[in-house]
Design an enzyme around this catalytic site. Structure first.
Site: not given
Ligand code: SAH
Length: 393
Positions: A211, A227, A250, A297, A337
């Site tokens: 970050r 995400f 999402s 991510d 991850c």
């Molecule tokens: N980047 C974040 C962590 C991401 S965790 C951080 O730094 O804290 C992954 C996230 O992806 C979750 O919040 C989940 O709700 C979201 N997600 C999962 N599938 C998705 C999709 N198809 N489209 C958008 N978001 C999605």
């Protein structure tokens, strides 16, 4: 403590301090342990080799120690003190500007099945094995006595991480304390941590360094944080001087969280907007050249080895969308991850996407998990987070 006898020749990996014993290596046990019980492991010629938690499944034992020692109060205190000592060496303790870090990262801290994240005066403890679940009160007691951490609260959050077949009927809840100020500080930025309902321990502690790198590149850029979850990358991009930051997830709950965290740091900042949308749909519909810094991510696409092929296709598809749409001169932060996906496999999936898009792409940085998510050198499986920072012409 029951004794577990290994088959002949099955002690090789233990001699190299690998902390797992697979069920195929077990000759017999003198009695029937309950899941989570401690067992004393001996070789085929009855020589002591390890003590660990017995469990049902392909991993039969997770090793706690290779020394013949009691697993008592003093053991937990020494192990936690050792973990804290390492965090001190990393420069993560005793700071006002950063109260968020991982104190225990499973095998990486020689405590397989245990995760502890620190958020100011609250520790969130997560068990991934029944053995650690059984020991949770001992762990909490040792944590409380740890010199150098002032904890008021210890929250136990293992409802979704324990093997459900164990039918422990466990609940999340405070082991110690109960009133928690749920704002934690990461690199001077403030975040609400929802340890009750949030994913993992409430926050993705593992992206702290990455970050900060987004902040470094954000000046004057239009940012898409895909995400976003609690919006870590978005808040850093705003501080870094981005002209626009769009956060997408999402989950409607995540969108609430990112908005709350932006408001906590940059109240009424019109540069930020969040959208509850599917990533693939959003990337499909967004205009070309709308963004020149994109962060991808996603959640782990492959939770197991058998999902690997589809996962790699998923990474290629996702990154292709970003390559097709990012503004010339744009920067893409892309992550995986999934522990089952190797660094090379991830790089190949992204390489394929770049080639399909026909763009000229350069690797600026290769990213990984931060120091407080250490990898035990005898347990390379502990490496899971990888990322690339790419310059797209
Ligand atoms: N980047 C974040 C962590 C991401 S965790 C951080 O730094 O804290 C992954 C996230 O992806 C979750 O919040 C989940 O709700 C979201 N997600 C999962 N599938 C998705 C999709 N198809 N489209 C958008 N978001 C999605």
């Amino acid at each position: 403590m029951l004794t577990l006898h290994l088959k002949r020749g099955k002690d090789e990996s233990l001699k190299r301090f690998h902390p797992w014993i697979f069920s195929g290596a077990v000759h017999h046990i003198d009695g029937q342990p309950a899941e989570g019980d401690l067992v004393r492991v001996v070789t085929s010629d009855d020589t002591f080799i390890a003590i660990g938690h017995w469990q049902i499944g392909s991993i039969a034992v997770r090793v706690l120690t290779f020394v013949d020692e009691p697993i008592d109060e003093s053991f937990w205190q020494r192990r936690l003190a050792c973990a804290l000592q390492a965090r001190k060496a990393m420069g993560l303790t005793g700071r006002q500007d950063n109260t968020t870090f991982r104190l225990v990262h499973g095998e990486g801290d020689s405590l397989p099945g245990l995760v502890i994240d620190i958020y100011g005066r609250t520790a969130v403890v997560q068990a991934h094995s029944v053995g650690m679940h059984v020991c949770r009160q001992n762990i909490a007691a040792a944590l409380q006595q740890l010199d150098g951490l002032q904890l008021d609260n210890i929250f136990y959050k293992s409802e979704t991480t324990l093997p459900f077949k164990a039918e422990l009927g466990q609940e999340n809840g405070f082991l110690i304390g109960g009133e928690a100020d749920n704002v934690a500080i990461e690199n001077g930025l403030r975040f609400h941590i929802d340890w009750l309902r949030g994913q993992k321990t409430g926050f993705f502690v593992d992206q702290r360094d990455n970050r900060a790198l987004v902040e470094h590149y954000a000046q004057g850029r239009s940012v898409l944080n895909m995400f976003c979850y609690t919006g870590g990358f978005s808040v850093y991009a705003l501080r870094g001087g981005a002209v626009k930051v769009h956060s997408v997830d999402s989950s409607a709950k995540a969108v609430e969280l990112v908005n709350a965290n932006v408001a906590l740091n940059f109240p009424d900042d019109s540069r930020h907007e969040a959208f509850a949308e599917d990533a693939f749909r959003f990337l499909q519909q967004m205009e070309e050249d709308a963004y020149d810094l994109i962060i991808l991510d996603p959640p782990a696409f492959a939770k197991h080895k058998d999902a690997l092929r589809n996962a790699l296709k998923g990474y290629t598809r996702l990154n292709l969308r970003a390559f097709e749409k990012i503004r010339p001169g744009g920067i893409l932060f892309t992550f995986s991850c999934s522990q089952a996906v190797s660094k090379e496999q991830f790089r190949t999936a992204v390489f394929t996407a770049a080639a399909l898009s026909g763009r000229n792409v350069r690797i600026l940085h290769q990213l990984h998990q931060p120091a407080d998510h250490p990898i035990n050198i005898y347990h390379p499986e502990g490496e899971y987070l990888k990322g690339l920072v790419l310059y797209v012409e």
